[in-house]
Scaffold this motif. Structure first.
Motif, PDB file in Angstrom:
ATOM      1  N   TYR A 125       0.828  -1.204   0.000  1.00 44.08           N
ATOM      2  CA  TYR A 125       0.000   0.000   0.000  1.00 44.08           C
ATOM      3  C   TYR A 125       0.861   1.251   0.000  1.00 44.08           C
ATOM      4  N   PHE A 126       0.334   2.255  -0.662  1.00 48.92           N
ATOM      5  CA  PHE A 126       0.876   3.589  -0.500  1.00 48.92           C
ATOM      6  C   PHE A 126      -0.032   4.293   0.531  1.00 48.92           C
ATOM      7  N   ASN A 127      -0.340   5.547   0.454  1.00 47.02           N
ATOM      8  CA  ASN A 127      -1.078   6.187   1.552  1.00 47.02           C
ATOM      9  C   ASN A 127      -2.579   6.008   1.361  1.00 47.02           C
ATOM     10  N   VAL A 128      -3.190   5.309   2.286  1.00 54.31           N
ATOM     11  CA  VAL A 128      -4.605   4.978   2.185  1.00 54.31           C
ATOM     12  C   VAL A 128      -5.425   6.074   2.859  1.00 54.31           C
ATOM     13  N   ALA A 129      -6.498   6.482   2.207  1.00 56.23           N
ATOM     14  CA  ALA A 129      -7.313   7.580   2.737  1.00 56.23           C
ATOM     15  C   ALA A 129      -8.751   7.420   2.260  1.00 56.23           C
ATOM     16  N   GLY A 130      -9.625   8.320   2.746  1.00 54.57           N
ATOM     17  CA  GLY A 130     -11.019   8.277   2.336  1.00 54.57           C
ATOM     18  C   GLY A 130     -11.846   7.352   3.205  1.00 54.57           C
ATOM     19  N   ALA A 131     -13.073   7.093   2.765  1.00 54.28           N
ATOM     20  CA  ALA A 131     -14.009   6.263   3.514  1.00 54.28           C
ATOM     21  C   ALA A 131     -15.016   5.658   2.541  1.00 54.28           C
TER      22      ALA A 131
ATOM     23  N   PHE B  19      12.181  19.198   2.640  1.00 54.06           N
ATOM     24  CA  PHE B  19      12.486  18.032   1.808  1.00 54.06           C
ATOM     25  C   PHE B  19      12.862  18.482   0.399  1.00 54.06           C
ATOM     26  N   ASP B  20      13.531  17.612  -0.308  1.00 54.60           N
ATOM     27  CA  ASP B  20      13.885  17.897  -1.697  1.00 54.60           C
ATOM     28  C   ASP B  20      12.684  17.576  -2.594  1.00 54.60           C
ATOM     29  N   THR B  21      11.652  18.412  -2.456  1.00 51.24           N
ATOM     30  CA  THR B  21      10.408  18.284  -3.225  1.00 51.24           C
ATOM     31  C   THR B  21      10.027  19.678  -3.714  1.00 51.24           C
ATOM     32  N   PRO B  22       9.107  19.791  -4.659  1.00 46.98           N
ATOM     33  CA  PRO B  22       8.781  21.116  -5.216  1.00 46.98           C
ATOM     34  C   PRO B  22       8.412  22.170  -4.184  1.00 46.98           C
ATOM     35  N   ASP B  23       7.662  21.822  -3.135  1.00 45.03           N
ATOM     36  CA  ASP B  23       7.303  22.841  -2.142  1.00 45.03           C
ATOM     37  C   ASP B  23       7.916  22.567  -0.769  1.00 45.03           C
ATOM     38  N   GLY B  24       8.823  21.596  -0.705  1.00 45.53           N
ATOM     39  CA  GLY B  24       9.535  21.318   0.541  1.00 45.53           C
ATOM     40  C   GLY B  24       8.817  20.356   1.471  1.00 45.53           C
ATOM     41  N   THR B  25       7.542  20.046   1.194  1.00 44.46           N
ATOM     42  CA  THR B  25       6.820  19.099   2.047  1.00 44.46           C
ATOM     43  C   THR B  25       6.798  17.725   1.396  1.00 44.46           C
ATOM     44  N   GLY B  26       6.585  16.701   2.220  1.00 49.27           N
ATOM     45  CA  GLY B  26       6.638  15.328   1.747  1.00 49.27           C
ATOM     46  C   GLY B  26       5.579  15.023   0.698  1.00 49.27           C
ATOM     47  N   VAL B  27       5.954  14.231  -0.286  1.00 49.47           N
ATOM     48  CA  VAL B  27       5.052  13.850  -1.373  1.00 49.47           C
ATOM     49  C   VAL B  27       4.687  12.376  -1.230  1.00 49.47           C
ATOM     50  N   ARG B  28       3.379  12.091  -1.337  1.00 47.66           N
ATOM     51  CA  ARG B  28       2.902  10.724  -1.205  1.00 47.66           C
ATOM     52  C   ARG B  28       1.851  10.416  -2.264  1.00 47.66           C
ATOM     53  N   ASP B  29       1.703   9.131  -2.511  1.00 51.66           N
ATOM     54  CA  ASP B  29       0.706   8.594  -3.439  1.00 51.66           C
ATOM     55  C   ASP B  29      -0.489   8.167  -2.581  1.00 51.66           C
ATOM     56  N   TYR B  30      -1.631   8.832  -2.770  1.00 51.32           N
ATOM     57  CA  TYR B  30      -2.817   8.551  -1.951  1.00 51.32           C
ATOM     58  C   TYR B  30      -3.791   7.674  -2.727  1.00 51.32           C
ATOM     59  N   ILE B  31      -4.251   6.584  -2.101  1.00 47.32           N
ATOM     60  CA  ILE B  31      -5.209   5.681  -2.724  1.00 47.32           C
ATOM     61  C   ILE B  31      -6.468   5.601  -1.866  1.00 47.32           C
ATOM     62  N   HIS B  32      -7.625   5.639  -2.517  1.00 46.66           N
ATOM     63  CA  HIS B  32      -8.901   5.572  -1.797  1.00 46.66           C
ATOM     64  C   HIS B  32      -9.074   4.175  -1.202  1.00 46.66           C
ATOM     65  N   VAL B  33      -9.503   4.117   0.042  1.00 44.56           N
ATOM     66  CA  VAL B  33      -9.602   2.849   0.748  1.00 44.56           C
ATOM     67  C   VAL B  33     -10.566   1.883   0.069  1.00 44.56           C
TER      68      VAL B  33
ATOM     69  N   LEU C 183       7.332   9.266  -2.008  1.00 48.45           N
ATOM     70  CA  LEU C 183       7.081   7.851  -2.230  1.00 48.45           C
ATOM     71  C   LEU C 183       5.857   7.719  -3.142  1.00 48.45           C
ATOM     72  N   ILE C 184       6.114   7.362  -4.391  1.00 52.68           N
ATOM     73  CA  ILE C 184       5.064   7.276  -5.409  1.00 52.68           C
ATOM     74  C   ILE C 184       5.156   5.923  -6.088  1.00 52.68           C
ATOM     75  N   SER C 185       4.013   5.321  -6.359  1.00 52.18           N
ATOM     76  CA  SER C 185       4.008   3.983  -6.947  1.00 52.18           C
ATOM     77  C   SER C 185       4.125   4.015  -8.457  1.00 52.18           C
ATOM     78  N   ASP C 186       4.822   3.024  -8.977  1.00 51.31           N
ATOM     79  CA  ASP C 186       4.624   2.609 -10.366  1.00 51.31           C
ATOM     80  C   ASP C 186       3.560   1.517 -10.259  1.00 51.31           C
ATOM     81  N   ASN C 187       2.344   1.826 -10.678  1.00 42.02           N
ATOM     82  CA  ASN C 187       1.238   0.886 -10.489  1.00 42.02           C
ATOM     83  C   ASN C 187       0.901   0.111 -11.756  1.00 42.02           C
ATOM     84  N   SER C 188       1.817   0.090 -12.715  1.00 40.62           N
ATOM     85  CA  SER C 188       1.524  -0.586 -13.976  1.00 40.62           C
ATOM     86  C   SER C 188       1.310  -2.083 -13.787  1.00 40.62           C
ATOM     87  N   ALA C 189       2.020  -2.705 -12.838  1.00 44.19           N
ATOM     88  CA  ALA C 189       1.892  -4.156 -12.654  1.00 44.19           C
ATOM     89  C   ALA C 189       0.515  -4.542 -12.132  1.00 44.19           C
TER      90      ALA C 189
END
Length: 334
Positions: free
Chosen positions: A174-180, A218-232, A296-302
């Motif tokens: 899993y990457f970052n799980v969110a939603g309901a 962080f070494d990101t465009p706006d300095g904050t952490g970047v994550r891949d969010y997936i709906h639960v 942390l971003i997924s390559d979700n092609s598989a």
């Protein structure tokens, strides 16, 4: 392929956030479900009434094995465990006990009772700090915190067990799980949760004064952490699709990233919360937390190629809206 109506799936941790959504997805798909949960962090009311709830720990091998036999369990979906990355850094033994040692007990119970299919709730934390913007299943697995290592160790156990016994498995990272749940049947309900979107909608509904931003350099465009969010709910659907594949191809196992393949920074997520709620949450910049990678971003092609699964709720504002609706429902329950 086995008839769903004749198949019972055991869901460990099924009274928790992701597990309860998997229970709903399985029931909606026509499977019978038995939930095993010690209710330390889960809630009995979160378990759909169509499922059977057994209150016990997964390392209670006697009761787990009796449940497998008594309910003729043919597959296990394993969600039970501890999930807070910073806590794993300060209390590593808790994570090796709850995630690794307890999983070993559960896997042994499955092997002893002849359960042929096992689906494991793994994590993108197994990748540690990647050298590339996106990570694939073949990227190096070098966890930087005990949480990620505890999950990687369980993956290794499953790989070895599948080679030695008539069992196949799917490990979904899993990457970052969110939603309901869009129907409002379940959501993230844990007090003191650390998930960003959960924390942000709590702030938007007046349950928190502000949202902490852990790291602005962080070494990101706006300095904050970047994550891949997936709906639960999309994640739960992926589990059902993975089970169908394991049944159809009993000789094969799979390790798959579960994400959307794109990332959002903390500030971008909070911008979405501001848009959806029409409330500007107070942002409280703080230092980085131990064990947090910059991106942390997924390559979700598989997973898209392997499973009969297409995300249905791949929209940040929609994820936030579902989380907000659940937060309001929780307020009504209180």
């Amino acid at each position: 392929m086995a008839d769903k109506r004749d198949m019972t799936v055991m869901v460990t941790g099924g009274a928790g956030y992701i597990g309860s959504h998997a229970v709903l997805a399985l029931l909606d798909a026509g499977y019978d479900v038995v939930v095993v949960d010690n209710l330390v962090t889960g809630f009995s009311w979160a378990v759909d009434e169509r499922a059977t709830l057994i209150e016990c720990a997964i390392e209670d091998e006697g009761r787990v094995r009796a449940a497998i036999r008594g309910h003729h369990v043919q597959a296990i979906m394993h969600f039970a465990g501890s999930v807070v990355v910073p806590e794993s850094v300060t209390d590593p033994l808790k994570y090796y006990r709850n995630n690794t040692a307890a999983s070993r007990s559960l896997i042994e119970s499955a092997v002893t009772e002849g359960v042929p299919h096992f689906i494991f709730s793994s994590t993108a934390a197994t990748y540690g700090t990647p050298d590339t913007e996106t990570v694939s299943e073949t990227s190096p697995t070098v966890p930087i915190n005990p949480y990620g290592m505890s999950k990687l160790m369980t993956e290794a156990m499953l790989r070895d067990v599948a080679a030695a016994h008539p069992m196949n498995y799917a490990a979904l990272r899993y990457f970052n799980v969110a939603g309901a749940d869009p129907q409002g049947r379940s959501g993230q309900s844990t007090a003191g949760a650390t998930h960003l979107i959960k924390v942000a909608v709590e702030a938007a509904t007046g349950k928190r004064d502000s949202v902490a931003i852990f790291g602005t350099d962080f070494d990101t465009p706006d300095g904050t952490g970047v994550r891949d969010y997936i709906h639960v709910s999309d994640l739960a659907a992926a589990h059902v699709a993975a089970l169908a594949l394991l049944i159809a191809e009993p000789g094969r196992s799979h390790t798959l990233n579960a994400g959307y393949g794109r990332g959002f920074s903390v500030n971008e997520v909070l911008d979405a919360v501001d848009r959806v709620t029409n409330v500007q949450v107070v942002r409280n910049p703080q230092g980085r937390r131990a064990g947090d990678p910059a991106a942390l971003i997924s390559d979700n092609s598989a997973i898209l190629k392997t499973l009969d699964w297409t995300p249905a709720r791949d929209d940040l504002d929609l994820i936030v809206a579902d989380a907000l609706a659940w937060e309001r429902k929780l307020s009504e329950r209180a």
